[in-house]
Scaffold this motif. Structure first.
Motif, PDB file in Angstrom:
ATOM      1  N   VAL A 105       1.561  -4.873 -11.803  1.00 35.81           N
ATOM      2  CA  VAL A 105       0.459  -3.950 -11.502  1.00 35.81           C
ATOM      3  C   VAL A 105       0.625  -3.373 -10.095  1.00 35.81           C
ATOM      4  O   VAL A 105       0.486  -2.160  -9.883  1.00 35.81           O
ATOM      5  CB  VAL A 105      -0.905  -4.673 -11.637  1.00 35.81           C
ATOM      6  CG1 VAL A 105      -2.025  -3.845 -11.011  1.00 35.81           C
ATOM      7  CG2 VAL A 105      -1.206  -4.944 -13.109  1.00 35.81           C
ATOM      8  N   LEU A 106       0.955  -4.225  -9.138  1.00 36.04           N
ATOM      9  CA  LEU A 106       1.124  -3.737  -7.763  1.00 36.04           C
ATOM     10  C   LEU A 106       2.355  -2.837  -7.655  1.00 36.04           C
ATOM     11  O   LEU A 106       2.381  -1.900  -6.848  1.00 36.04           O
ATOM     12  CB  LEU A 106       1.227  -4.905  -6.787  1.00 36.04           C
ATOM     13  CG  LEU A 106       0.007  -5.822  -6.744  1.00 36.04           C
ATOM     14  CD1 LEU A 106       0.160  -6.860  -5.638  1.00 36.04           C
ATOM     15  CD2 LEU A 106      -1.284  -5.036  -6.545  1.00 36.04           C
ATOM     16  N   GLY A 107       3.362  -3.111  -8.500  1.00 40.95           N
ATOM     17  CA  GLY A 107       4.573  -2.286  -8.488  1.00 40.95           C
ATOM     18  C   GLY A 107       4.297  -0.830  -8.840  1.00 40.95           C
ATOM     19  O   GLY A 107       5.050   0.071  -8.447  1.00 40.95           O
ATOM     20  N   GLU A 108       3.210  -0.599  -9.586  1.00 43.37           N
ATOM     21  CA  GLU A 108       2.848   0.791  -9.938  1.00 43.37           C
ATOM     22  C   GLU A 108       2.303   1.552  -8.719  1.00 43.37           C
ATOM     23  O   GLU A 108       2.222   2.777  -8.742  1.00 43.37           O
ATOM     24  CB  GLU A 108       1.783   0.789 -11.040  1.00 43.37           C
ATOM     25  CG  GLU A 108       2.246   0.150 -12.354  1.00 43.37           C
ATOM     26  CD  GLU A 108       1.084  -0.196 -13.298  1.00 43.37           C
ATOM     27  OE1 GLU A 108       1.338  -0.720 -14.380  1.00 43.37           O
ATOM     28  OE2 GLU A 108      -0.083   0.070 -12.932  1.00 43.37           O
ATOM     29  N   LEU A 109       1.878   0.805  -7.680  1.00 40.71           N
ATOM     30  CA  LEU A 109       1.236   1.426  -6.512  1.00 40.71           C
ATOM     31  C   LEU A 109       2.077   1.284  -5.239  1.00 40.71           C
ATOM     32  O   LEU A 109       1.965   2.110  -4.325  1.00 40.71           O
ATOM     33  CB  LEU A 109      -0.130   0.758  -6.267  1.00 40.71           C
ATOM     34  CG  LEU A 109      -1.093   0.724  -7.449  1.00 40.71           C
ATOM     35  CD1 LEU A 109      -2.299  -0.151  -7.132  1.00 40.71           C
ATOM     36  CD2 LEU A 109      -1.550   2.142  -7.806  1.00 40.71           C
ATOM     37  N   ASN A 110       2.912   0.276  -5.198  1.00 46.06           N
ATOM     38  CA  ASN A 110       3.625  -0.115  -3.982  1.00 46.06           C
ATOM     39  C   ASN A 110       4.582   0.967  -3.483  1.00 46.06           C
ATOM     40  O   ASN A 110       5.190   1.669  -4.284  1.00 46.06           O
ATOM     41  CB  ASN A 110       4.437  -1.392  -4.293  1.00 46.06           C
ATOM     42  CG  ASN A 110       4.764  -2.186  -3.048  1.00 46.06           C
ATOM     43  OD1 ASN A 110       4.320  -1.877  -1.950  1.00 46.06           O
ATOM     44  ND2 ASN A 110       5.577  -3.216  -3.222  1.00 46.06           N
ATOM     45  N   TYR A 111       4.701   1.070  -2.162  1.00 44.19           N
ATOM     46  CA  TYR A 111       5.622   2.029  -1.539  1.00 44.19           C
ATOM     47  C   TYR A 111       5.358   3.459  -2.003  1.00 44.19           C
ATOM     48  O   TYR A 111       6.296   4.214  -2.256  1.00 44.19           O
ATOM     49  CB  TYR A 111       7.080   1.644  -1.820  1.00 44.19           C
ATOM     50  CG  TYR A 111       7.507   0.379  -1.126  1.00 44.19           C
ATOM     51  CD1 TYR A 111       7.371   0.240   0.251  1.00 44.19           C
ATOM     52  CD2 TYR A 111       8.051  -0.683  -1.840  1.00 44.19           C
ATOM     53  CE1 TYR A 111       7.754  -0.932   0.902  1.00 44.19           C
ATOM     54  CE2 TYR A 111       8.440  -1.857  -1.204  1.00 44.19           C
ATOM     55  CZ  TYR A 111       8.284  -1.965   0.167  1.00 44.19           C
ATOM     56  OH  TYR A 111       8.678  -3.108   0.795  1.00 44.19           O
ATOM     57  N   ARG A 112       4.044   3.794  -2.106  1.00 46.60           N
ATOM     58  CA  ARG A 112       3.691   5.150  -2.528  1.00 46.60           C
ATOM     59  C   ARG A 112       2.588   5.716  -1.649  1.00 46.60           C
ATOM     60  O   ARG A 112       1.876   4.984  -0.967  1.00 46.60           O
ATOM     61  CB  ARG A 112       3.186   5.151  -3.980  1.00 46.60           C
ATOM     62  CG  ARG A 112       4.306   5.073  -4.978  1.00 46.60           C
ATOM     63  CD  ARG A 112       3.818   5.170  -6.411  1.00 46.60           C
ATOM     64  NE  ARG A 112       4.963   5.224  -7.329  1.00 46.60           N
ATOM     65  CZ  ARG A 112       5.674   4.172  -7.711  1.00 46.60           C
ATOM     66  NH1 ARG A 112       5.366   2.973  -7.291  1.00 46.60           N
ATOM     67  NH2 ARG A 112       6.712   4.331  -8.528  1.00 46.60           N
ATOM     68  N   ASN A 113       2.462   7.050  -1.684  1.00 52.21           N
ATOM     69  CA  ASN A 113       1.341   7.754  -1.067  1.00 52.21           C
ATOM     70  C   ASN A 113       0.301   7.948  -2.162  1.00 52.21           C
ATOM     71  O   ASN A 113       0.486   8.782  -3.059  1.00 52.21           O
ATOM     72  CB  ASN A 113       1.812   9.103  -0.506  1.00 52.21           C
ATOM     73  CG  ASN A 113       0.666   9.887   0.124  1.00 52.21           C
ATOM     74  OD1 ASN A 113      -0.488   9.451   0.087  1.00 52.21           O
ATOM     75  ND2 ASN A 113       0.996  11.039   0.679  1.00 52.21           N
ATOM     76  N   LEU A 114      -0.778   7.209  -2.125  1.00 53.90           N
ATOM     77  CA  LEU A 114      -1.760   7.255  -3.215  1.00 53.90           C
ATOM     78  C   LEU A 114      -2.442   8.617  -3.315  1.00 53.90           C
ATOM     79  O   LEU A 114      -3.036   8.934  -4.349  1.00 53.90           O
ATOM     80  CB  LEU A 114      -2.796   6.138  -3.038  1.00 53.90           C
ATOM     81  CG  LEU A 114      -2.230   4.723  -3.039  1.00 53.90           C
ATOM     82  CD1 LEU A 114      -3.370   3.695  -3.013  1.00 53.90           C
ATOM     83  CD2 LEU A 114      -1.335   4.466  -4.255  1.00 53.90           C
ATOM     84  N   ASP A 115      -2.370   9.430  -2.270  1.00 51.97           N
ATOM     85  CA  ASP A 115      -2.930  10.792  -2.340  1.00 51.97           C
ATOM     86  C   ASP A 115      -2.212  11.618  -3.410  1.00 51.97           C
ATOM     87  O   ASP A 115      -2.756  12.607  -3.902  1.00 51.97           O
ATOM     88  CB  ASP A 115      -2.804  11.505  -0.987  1.00 51.97           C
ATOM     89  CG  ASP A 115      -3.702  10.886   0.094  1.00 51.97           C
ATOM     90  OD1 ASP A 115      -4.503   9.983  -0.239  1.00 51.97           O
ATOM     91  OD2 ASP A 115      -3.596  11.314   1.253  1.00 51.97           O
ATOM     92  N   ASP A 116      -0.996  11.207  -3.757  1.00 52.34           N
ATOM     93  CA  ASP A 116      -0.192  11.951  -4.740  1.00 52.34           C
ATOM     94  C   ASP A 116      -0.259  11.325  -6.127  1.00 52.34           C
ATOM     95  O   ASP A 116       0.411  11.805  -7.049  1.00 52.34           O
ATOM     96  CB  ASP A 116       1.285  11.974  -4.295  1.00 52.34           C
ATOM     97  CG  ASP A 116       1.492  12.749  -3.012  1.00 52.34           C
ATOM     98  OD1 ASP A 116       0.634  13.589  -2.682  1.00 52.34           O
ATOM     99  OD2 ASP A 116       2.508  12.504  -2.340  1.00 52.34           O
ATOM    100  N   ASP A 117      -1.011  10.263  -6.299  1.00 51.54           N
ATOM    101  CA  ASP A 117      -1.047   9.553  -7.578  1.00 51.54           C
ATOM    102  C   ASP A 117      -2.156  10.165  -8.448  1.00 51.54           C
ATOM    103  O   ASP A 117      -3.335  10.107  -8.089  1.00 51.54           O
ATOM    104  CB  ASP A 117      -1.313   8.070  -7.310  1.00 51.54           C
ATOM    105  CG  ASP A 117      -1.232   7.218  -8.577  1.00 51.54           C
ATOM    106  OD1 ASP A 117      -1.530   7.733  -9.672  1.00 51.54           O
ATOM    107  OD2 ASP A 117      -0.882   6.037  -8.459  1.00 51.54           O
ATOM    108  N   PRO A 118      -1.788  10.740  -9.603  1.00 44.72           N
ATOM    109  CA  PRO A 118      -2.792  11.389 -10.464  1.00 44.72           C
ATOM    110  C   PRO A 118      -3.934  10.447 -10.859  1.00 44.72           C
ATOM    111  O   PRO A 118      -5.050  10.900 -11.107  1.00 44.72           O
ATOM    112  CB  PRO A 118      -1.984  11.810 -11.700  1.00 44.72           C
ATOM    113  CG  PRO A 118      -0.564  11.848 -11.249  1.00 44.72           C
ATOM    114  CD  PRO A 118      -0.423  10.827 -10.156  1.00 44.72           C
TER     115      PRO A 118
END
Lengths: 132, 132, 132, 132, 132, 132
Positions: free
Chosen positions: B62-75
């Motif tokens: 679950v965390l791998g879906e979010l990790n090392y990302r800019n959440l502003d760009d996550d649909p």
């Protein structure tokens, strides 16, 4: 609701039965850092949940029955997987028996419940919560 | 009531909308140390709340879906402030979906609830608690 | 001087020989939370002390040789008290051998030293520090 | 249920009355690391439980009334044992009064409850939980 | 170089002289979580830095001289600011005297040095390091 | 040798250049819990290593230059990987400049060195140590 928590630890050996446990089926061990939380609705005449000195002493006594032992050899856990959650229950139940026996003082009979948390590492822990 | 908790972490970038957030309206980031707690009334046949290995593995997924990302760009978070409390809910809901899908094993269907805590620093954290 | 530290853990059984150890002469166990610190004078071309991913992976591999085992049965420790301090040295020396073998990457050959700390509980830990 | 917690601390002197307190009947002191947890059923329009900046500021203000003082001289605690559990209640009640006064913002009026935990050492802490 | 650390704590009252201390010039108090680290080049015949049981016992004895007291009344600190750093030195020096007196055992005479760290809160601590 | 440490934190966004960084080449972020340690051989006239209030204030000022920002946009780090170890050096060097400018007080000119540790998660941290 008020609560007071005291912390102690024990260092035990054990093994698990069941494929779900993978390499933990081998004889290994653990340090359990144990937090015992005592809850009550209102403070007693001294303004405490429980005499914290006696609480720490009784937690130490309960852990002393398990500490520096191989739990696979302990008759209390025969045919039982001594998982972190099962040991949390064992510690909580033994503390509850001591509360009922008056070992934590007369005022401790007013306690509402106990929660015991066993921390097996920096990334995993288990708790058991019960009424008194 | 029994519970088991596993800990992991993720490192993300994001920004907030709303004057209440002050300088946190700028693009910044956070390490969230994530504690996922699984609760159940009685232990399963192996004497556990949940297979802790699978719990850790599914939390990591679950965390791998979010990790090392800019959440502003996550649909998934479009038009949403990805506050610590909102992310705690997102992680808990995704874990719940995996429990229901059988990803934590058949015995995990007996779980009563999940609590997810995200620690954003040594002085602030947020939790979301839900039934299963 | 720069350093980078990665943390992992292992869960082992063992016993000690010698009256000084008291009840720890019985077969018992421990969770060791292990911190491996890598030191170097100047950062490498990527601006790191060591590739932290490989450092964590190699620490995990070294601990994997000991984890979920009874160290009394491990030929590497025959006739040796596997105290926290002795295990800190064993982990540090095995990491050093992996650095020298290139397992942490070519740039890691520029490392100056390693310190390994094993935390056996919330109130006791031991360290071993060596050059590379 | 959502919650947000902020952490701060205070350093006070005090003494206790009652034989149960043993040497703590002497004038001594404590650092209390204080965790204030705010709970609510649903997040507000900004997707938060409470403005975390204001929560930290108000917790600091409440602790500032007690910090660097001898509580034996504080009229608010005359004839009262300022135990860890009693101080947890005092901090929680003062925070609650500030919530009701609007000091944490209008949205904070939707808060369901507060829990305050005071950690007096690495091995003992107390909590008080109340509704709002 | 090897080291072993044991942790204990003390709860004291005191005040400081000097404008630099601001509100800490008032009588207040602190919990000091105390880490005593013992260093030596090579392990002794039992494979330890020091008998950890005796180390913990002697640290407890040193802290017992200060615990639950108002240090402003202690002749040992007359005309001295009992700052965290000064108390770290006092604890280290008293432990050193006990090592030299043989209180930590004959093998402890091989110790190279002691470091004492006093944690006064979750955001501040001080250390003193000395040879033996 | 004496030391005093103060802790604060910052929350930043950044990305890394270089295949060694894997998914951390994407824009992400981190909370860095920052420990700044000040060392000196002998205490000053007030019996302290440094005025801890000013030390905390200056650490806060240095972190304020970085906090709630995307470091990829900060000219100070152009063409630089803002790794944990590189940021530890940046913070230490900026604190050193403030010591030399007298921002920590005249007595602070007697400091021997500074160590800065940045904790990026519960399982990884980096330090930079320098003389003054």
């Amino acid at each position: 609701m008020f609560s007071v928590t005291v912390r102690d630890h024990m260092m035990i050996a054990h093994s698990f039965r069941g494929e779900v446990f993978g390499p933990a089926q081998r004889l290994h061990g653990a340090t359990f850092v144990v937090d015992a939380t005592f809850r009550r609705e209102a403070l007693d005449a001294d303004n405490v949940v429980v005499d914290i000195g006696r609480a720490a002493e009784q937690l130490g006594a309960v852990l002393g029955e398990l500490n520096y032992r191989n739990l696979d050899d302990d008759p209390a856990f025969r045919d039982t997987n001594t998982t972190t959650e099962a040991l949390a229950q064992a510690v909580a139940d033994r503390l509850a028996a001591r509360v009922h026996a008056g070992d934590l003082g007369e005022a401790a009979r007013g306690l509402a419940g106990i929660t015991v948390t066993l921390r097996e590492s920096h990334v995993a822990w288990a708790s058991y919560e019960r009424d008194l």
